[in-house]
Design an enzyme around this catalytic site. Structure first.
Site, PDB file in Angstrom:
ATOM      1  N   THR A  20       0.820  -1.212   0.000  1.00  0.00           N
ATOM      2  CA  THR A  20       0.000   0.000   0.000  1.00  0.00           C
ATOM      3  C   THR A  20       0.858   1.267   0.000  1.00  0.00           C
ATOM      4  O   THR A  20       1.999   1.249   0.483  1.00  0.00           O
ATOM      5  CB  THR A  20      -0.892  -0.002   1.266  1.00  0.00           C
ATOM      6  OG1 THR A  20      -1.495   1.281   1.405  1.00  0.00           O
ATOM      7  CG2 THR A  20      -0.103  -0.285   2.541  1.00  0.00           C
ATOM      8  N   ASP A  21       0.272   2.354  -0.473  1.00  0.00           N
ATOM      9  CA  ASP A  21       0.987   3.641  -0.426  1.00  0.00           C
ATOM     10  C   ASP A  21       1.103   4.174   1.013  1.00  0.00           C
ATOM     11  O   ASP A  21       1.896   5.069   1.286  1.00  0.00           O
ATOM     12  CB  ASP A  21       0.306   4.693  -1.325  1.00  0.00           C
ATOM     13  CG  ASP A  21      -1.136   5.007  -0.941  1.00  0.00           C
ATOM     14  OD1 ASP A  21      -1.677   4.376  -0.017  1.00  0.00           O
ATOM     15  OD2 ASP A  21      -1.729   5.903  -1.586  1.00  0.00           O
ATOM     16  N   GLU A  22       0.301   3.588   1.942  1.00  0.00           N
ATOM     17  CA  GLU A  22       0.312   4.103   3.321  1.00  0.00           C
ATOM     18  C   GLU A  22       1.646   3.893   4.014  1.00  0.00           C
ATOM     19  O   GLU A  22       1.919   4.531   5.034  1.00  0.00           O
ATOM     20  CB  GLU A  22      -0.811   3.460   4.139  1.00  0.00           C
ATOM     21  CG  GLU A  22      -2.174   3.770   3.578  1.00  0.00           C
ATOM     22  CD  GLU A  22      -3.321   3.606   4.567  1.00  0.00           C
ATOM     23  OE1 GLU A  22      -3.064   3.435   5.767  1.00  0.00           O
ATOM     24  OE2 GLU A  22      -4.468   3.657   4.114  1.00  0.00           O
ATOM     25  N   TYR A  69      -1.835  -0.589  11.003  1.00  0.00           N
ATOM     26  CA  TYR A  69      -1.987  -1.231   9.682  1.00  0.00           C
ATOM     27  C   TYR A  69      -0.790  -0.915   8.790  1.00  0.00           C
ATOM     28  O   TYR A  69      -0.127  -1.823   8.273  1.00  0.00           O
ATOM     29  CB  TYR A  69      -3.284  -0.767   8.994  1.00  0.00           C
ATOM     30  CG  TYR A  69      -3.308  -1.061   7.508  1.00  0.00           C
ATOM     31  CD1 TYR A  69      -3.361  -2.373   7.035  1.00  0.00           C
ATOM     32  CD2 TYR A  69      -3.254  -0.021   6.563  1.00  0.00           C
ATOM     33  CE1 TYR A  69      -3.357  -2.648   5.672  1.00  0.00           C
ATOM     34  CE2 TYR A  69      -3.257  -0.290   5.200  1.00  0.00           C
ATOM     35  CZ  TYR A  69      -3.305  -1.607   4.750  1.00  0.00           C
ATOM     36  OH  TYR A  69      -3.288  -1.873   3.393  1.00  0.00           O
ATOM     37  N   LYS A  93       2.234  -3.334   7.308  1.00  0.00           N
ATOM     38  CA  LYS A  93       2.498  -3.516   5.871  1.00  0.00           C
ATOM     39  C   LYS A  93       3.945  -3.120   5.555  1.00  0.00           C
ATOM     40  O   LYS A  93       4.625  -3.781   4.774  1.00  0.00           O
ATOM     41  CB  LYS A  93       1.523  -2.691   5.019  1.00  0.00           C
ATOM     42  CG  LYS A  93       0.078  -3.160   5.041  1.00  0.00           C
ATOM     43  CD  LYS A  93      -0.142  -4.546   4.446  1.00  0.00           C
ATOM     44  CE  LYS A  93       0.016  -4.605   2.948  1.00  0.00           C
ATOM     45  NZ  LYS A  93      -0.382  -5.947   2.415  1.00  0.00           N
TER      46      LYS A  93
HETATM   47  P1  NAD Z   1      -9.746  -7.208   2.176  1.00  0.00           P
HETATM   48  O1  NAD Z   1      -9.738  -6.951   3.643  1.00  0.00           O
HETATM   49  O2  NAD Z   1     -10.959  -6.925   1.384  1.00  0.00           O
HETATM   50  O3  NAD Z   1      -9.379  -8.742   1.916  1.00  0.00           O
HETATM   51  C1  NAD Z   1      -8.372  -9.413   2.627  1.00  0.00           C
HETATM   52  C2  NAD Z   1      -8.545 -10.913   2.390  1.00  0.00           C
HETATM   53  O4  NAD Z   1      -7.498 -11.587   3.117  1.00  0.00           O
HETATM   54  C3  NAD Z   1      -9.882 -11.469   2.914  1.00  0.00           C
HETATM   55  O5  NAD Z   1     -10.437 -12.323   1.959  1.00  0.00           O
HETATM   56  C4  NAD Z   1      -9.490 -12.226   4.168  1.00  0.00           C
HETATM   57  O6  NAD Z   1     -10.337 -13.325   4.455  1.00  0.00           O
HETATM   58  C5  NAD Z   1      -8.062 -12.688   3.820  1.00  0.00           C
HETATM   59  N1  NAD Z   1      -7.264 -12.936   5.026  1.00  0.00           N
HETATM   60  C6  NAD Z   1      -7.140 -12.111   6.105  1.00  0.00           C
HETATM   61  N2  NAD Z   1      -6.353 -12.697   7.032  1.00  0.00           N
HETATM   62  C7  NAD Z   1      -5.956 -13.899   6.511  1.00  0.00           C
HETATM   63  C8  NAD Z   1      -5.120 -14.941   6.988  1.00  0.00           C
HETATM   64  N3  NAD Z   1      -4.553 -14.872   8.208  1.00  0.00           N
HETATM   65  N4  NAD Z   1      -4.900 -16.023   6.199  1.00  0.00           N
HETATM   66  C9  NAD Z   1      -5.496 -16.089   4.971  1.00  0.00           C
HETATM   67  N5  NAD Z   1      -6.309 -15.142   4.476  1.00  0.00           N
HETATM   68  C10 NAD Z   1      -6.531 -14.053   5.246  1.00  0.00           C
HETATM   69  O7  NAD Z   1      -8.497  -6.422   1.619  1.00  0.00           O
HETATM   70  P2  NAD Z   1      -8.291  -5.656   0.233  1.00  0.00           P
HETATM   71  O8  NAD Z   1      -8.767  -4.283   0.382  1.00  0.00           O
HETATM   72  O9  NAD Z   1      -8.775  -6.506  -0.866  1.00  0.00           O
HETATM   73  O10 NAD Z   1      -6.693  -5.598   0.206  1.00  0.00           O
HETATM   74  C11 NAD Z   1      -5.942  -6.677  -0.339  1.00  0.00           C
HETATM   75  C12 NAD Z   1      -4.470  -6.343  -0.258  1.00  0.00           C
HETATM   76  O11 NAD Z   1      -4.200  -5.142  -0.971  1.00  0.00           O
HETATM   77  C13 NAD Z   1      -3.972  -6.108   1.164  1.00  0.00           C
HETATM   78  O12 NAD Z   1      -2.686  -6.654   1.267  1.00  0.00           O
HETATM   79  C14 NAD Z   1      -3.928  -4.588   1.294  1.00  0.00           C
HETATM   80  O13 NAD Z   1      -2.943  -4.196   2.205  1.00  0.00           O
HETATM   81  C15 NAD Z   1      -3.572  -4.192  -0.125  1.00  0.00           C
HETATM   82  N6  NAD Z   1      -4.039  -2.849  -0.558  1.00  0.00           N
HETATM   83  C16 NAD Z   1      -5.365  -2.497  -0.424  1.00  0.00           C
HETATM   84  C17 NAD Z   1      -5.794  -1.272  -0.909  1.00  0.00           C
HETATM   85  C18 NAD Z   1      -7.231  -0.838  -0.817  1.00  0.00           C
HETATM   86  O14 NAD Z   1      -7.546   0.311  -1.157  1.00  0.00           O
HETATM   87  N7  NAD Z   1      -8.158  -1.675  -0.392  1.00  0.00           N
HETATM   88  C19 NAD Z   1      -4.867  -0.406  -1.516  1.00  0.00           C
HETATM   89  C20 NAD Z   1      -3.530  -0.790  -1.612  1.00  0.00           C
HETATM   90  C21 NAD Z   1      -3.136  -2.033  -1.149  1.00  0.00           C
HETATM   91  O1  DAU Z   2      -4.127   4.057   0.515  1.00  0.00           O
HETATM   92  C1  DAU Z   2      -4.351   2.687   0.416  1.00  0.00           C
HETATM   93  C2  DAU Z   2      -5.184   2.218   1.591  1.00  0.00           C
HETATM   94  O2  DAU Z   2      -6.502   2.710   1.369  1.00  0.00           O
HETATM   95  C3  DAU Z   2      -5.192   0.700   1.762  1.00  0.00           C
HETATM   96  O3  DAU Z   2      -3.895   0.257   2.053  1.00  0.00           O
HETATM   97  C4  DAU Z   2      -6.152   0.286   2.874  1.00  0.00           C
HETATM   98  O4  DAU Z   2      -6.218  -1.124   2.942  1.00  0.00           O
HETATM   99  C5  DAU Z   2      -7.515   0.856   2.567  1.00  0.00           C
HETATM  100  O5  DAU Z   2      -8.399   0.553   3.629  1.00  0.00           O
HETATM  101  C6  DAU Z   2      -7.452   2.375   2.350  1.00  0.00           C
HETATM  102  O6  DAU Z   2      -7.134   3.053   3.594  1.00  0.00           O
HETATM  103  P1  DAU Z   2      -7.863   4.418   4.019  1.00  0.00           P
HETATM  104  O7  DAU Z   2      -7.764   4.554   5.479  1.00  0.00           O
HETATM  105  O8  DAU Z   2      -7.400   5.552   3.177  1.00  0.00           O
HETATM  106  O9  DAU Z   2      -9.370   4.059   3.544  1.00  0.00           O
HETATM  107  P2  DAU Z   2     -10.799   4.296   4.243  1.00  0.00           P
HETATM  108  O10 DAU Z   2     -11.824   3.924   3.224  1.00  0.00           O
HETATM  109  O11 DAU Z   2     -10.882   3.645   5.579  1.00  0.00           O
HETATM  110  O12 DAU Z   2     -10.831   5.862   4.467  1.00  0.00           O
HETATM  111  C7  DAU Z   2     -10.709   6.763   3.384  1.00  0.00           C
HETATM  112  C8  DAU Z   2     -10.738   8.176   3.954  1.00  0.00           C
HETATM  113  O13 DAU Z   2     -12.055   8.431   4.470  1.00  0.00           O
HETATM  114  C9  DAU Z   2      -9.794   8.382   5.116  1.00  0.00           C
HETATM  115  O14 DAU Z   2      -9.254   9.699   5.066  1.00  0.00           O
HETATM  116  C10 DAU Z   2     -10.680   8.243   6.355  1.00  0.00           C
HETATM  117  C11 DAU Z   2     -12.033   8.748   5.870  1.00  0.00           C
HETATM  118  N1  DAU Z   2     -13.199   8.107   6.503  1.00  0.00           N
HETATM  119  C12 DAU Z   2     -13.271   6.750   6.491  1.00  0.00           C
HETATM  120  C13 DAU Z   2     -14.325   6.104   7.095  1.00  0.00           C
HETATM  121  C14 DAU Z   2     -14.396   4.596   7.098  1.00  0.00           C
HETATM  122  C15 DAU Z   2     -14.205   8.877   7.081  1.00  0.00           C
HETATM  123  O15 DAU Z   2     -14.152  10.130   7.060  1.00  0.00           O
HETATM  124  N2  DAU Z   2     -15.248   8.231   7.673  1.00  0.00           N
HETATM  125  C16 DAU Z   2     -15.356   6.888   7.718  1.00  0.00           C
HETATM  126  O16 DAU Z   2     -16.333   6.357   8.299  1.00  0.00           O
END
Ligand code: NAD
Ligand code: DAU
Length: 350
Positions: free
Chosen positions: A131-133, A156, A160
């Site tokens: 992730t970019d975080e 988190y 990562k």
């Molecule tokens: P998600 O939470 O939707 O899915 C995670 C999946 O991992 C789920 O299916 C869960 O059951 C599985 N999992 C969790 N713990 C596990 C374990 N111990 N063993 C096996 N499986 C397990 O997550 P996502 O948003 O699809 O993110 C997927 C990946 O991409 C993550 O590594 C996250 O850090 C990365 N990522 C997410 C975003 C985003 O915006 N969502 C952006 C950048 C990177």
């Molecule tokens: O940048 C990549 C990341 O983006 C991934 O690595 C993470 O897995 C993914 O969850 C996401 O993280 P964020 O924290 O940016 O996403 P989230 O959707 O939780 O929040 C987006 C923005 O909105 C953040 O600034 C917090 C704000 N927010 C979020 C929630 C859930 C609110 O204001 N209210 C809310 O209830």
């Protein structure tokens, strides 16, 4: 026939990656390993579950012995590792799950591939999705490049970052053929409604308050999930071993602006009077350690591998809203049971 392991394939991004690989590569066997936590849902893969080149294995990456046995059984040619605890708010209330899955789980996979592949690394690849975080928070100016120093702020992002360092360490120490990508915020179908966009779509639909953290001034760089999946395909096949690629939408939105846009789209789709959904906006206590701004420079991926985002954001957002409104049963199923408990603890009791 190559056998590829995709971890976390029942989650949001993972399910899009599994679908793309199963459909595009009939000569690969795709094994989806997922623990099926609250975020994992096999409903996300209904359309491909009967394909002959797809297999699902339920299991926990934290269980080292299970992982070793799995690798001995399948002798994977490649791994695309997405399994993780992924929600920042949950990492604030319960950090340990993030340490186990994101750090220990990743090392279990690294140990297993290293043991099995060490005789011959040729043609093998361990692809870690990050992730970019990990780069921390930007001020008003600047952009994350692959050389930006790591400075994570939440449990988190720190977990990562730790896993990224370990993946690179196995490359530098043992010569493990790895590649890493760091992506910005994804949106689209099958995203669990704890993340901003699906949570707010669901709340607007149900006339519930929209809890905007702080003043809503935080900025995220949004990318349509199918564009992320395409980037993963490209990096897995063409990315250079040992390299890191940033993936982003070049699409920065201040939270409050995005939320107002979403409210407009929802009013339109639900046939409500203009301005109705925006009345649900409620400013609440800020997220602890809330990063102000993320923005990704993905020019390396664009210039070297020819990737670019395909979808305009407003078009993608509308498509996403349509999907959640058309898939009411999916939304109702995932917001049943434990979800209510989480919702109360995160938004009602505070
Ligand atoms: P998600 O939470 O939707 O899915 C995670 C999946 O991992 C789920 O299916 C869960 O059951 C599985 N999992 C969790 N713990 C596990 C374990 N111990 N063993 C096996 N499986 C397990 O997550 P996502 O948003 O699809 O993110 C997927 C990946 O991409 C993550 O590594 C996250 O850090 C990365 N990522 C997410 C975003 C985003 O915006 N969502 C952006 C950048 C990177
Ligand atoms: O940048 C990549 C990341 O983006 C991934 O690595 C993470 O897995 C993914 O969850 C996401 O993280 P964020 O924290 O940016 O996403 P989230 O959707 O939780 O929040 C987006 C923005 O909105 C953040 O600034 C917090 C704000 N927010 C979020 C929630 C859930 C609110 O204001 N209210 C809310 O209830």
């Amino acid at each position: 026939m190559k056998t590829i392991l995709i971890t976390g394939g029942a989650g949001f991004i993972g399910s899009h990656v599994v679908r793309l690989f199963v459909n595009n590569y009939p000569d690969y066997k795709i094994v989806n390993l997922d623990k099926l936590t609250y975020a994992g849902n096999l409903e996300n893969l209904k359309d491909i579950e009967d394909k002959p080149n797809y297999e699902f294995v339920k299991g926990d990456i934290v269980d080292g012995k299970f992982i070793q046995d799995l690798f001995s059984k399948y002798n994977f040619d490649g791994v695309i590792h997405l399994a993780a605890e992924s929600h920042v708010d949950r990492s604030i209330s319960n950090p340990m799950e993030f340490i186990y899955t994101n750090i220990v789980g990743t090392v279990n996979l690294l140990n297993a591939v290293n043991f099995i592949w060490k005789k011959d690394y040729k043609g093998k690849k361990f692809y870690h999705i990050s992730t970019d975080e990990v780069y921390g928070s930007l001020g008003k100016e600047g952009i994350f490049t692959e050389d930006t120093p790591y400075n994570p702020h939440s449990p988190y992002s720190a977990s990562k970052a730790s896993s990224d360092h370990l993946v690179r360490a196995y490359h530098d120490t043992f010569g493990l053929p790895i590649v890493i990508s760091n992506c910005s915020n994804n949106y689209g179908s099958f995203q669990f409604p704890e993340k901003l966009i699906p949570l707010f779509i669901n709340n607007i639909k149900n006339n519930k308050p929209l809890p905007v953290y702080g003043e809503g001034i935080n900025i995220r760089d949004w990318l349509f999930v199918e564009d992320h999946a395409k980037a993963i395909d490209l990096i897995f096949h063409k990315g250079e071993t040992g390299e890191t690629y940033n993936i982003g939408g070049n699409n920065e939105w201040k939270n409050i602006d995005l939320i107002r846009k979403l409210c407009e789209i929802m009013d339109d789709k639900l046939g409500r009077e203009k301005g109705t959904s925006a009345k649900l906006i409620t400013f609440v206590k800020d997220r602890a350690g809330h990063d102000l701004r993320y923005a990704i420079d993905s020019s390396k991926l664009q210039n070297e591998l020819g990737w670019k985002p395909s979808l305009d954001f407003e078009e993608g957002l509308e498509k996403t809203v349509d999907w959640y409104l058309e898939n009411e049963e999916w939304l109702n199923n995932v917001t049943f049971g434990d979800y209510q408990k989480y919702y109360n603890e995160q938004y009602v009791k505070r």
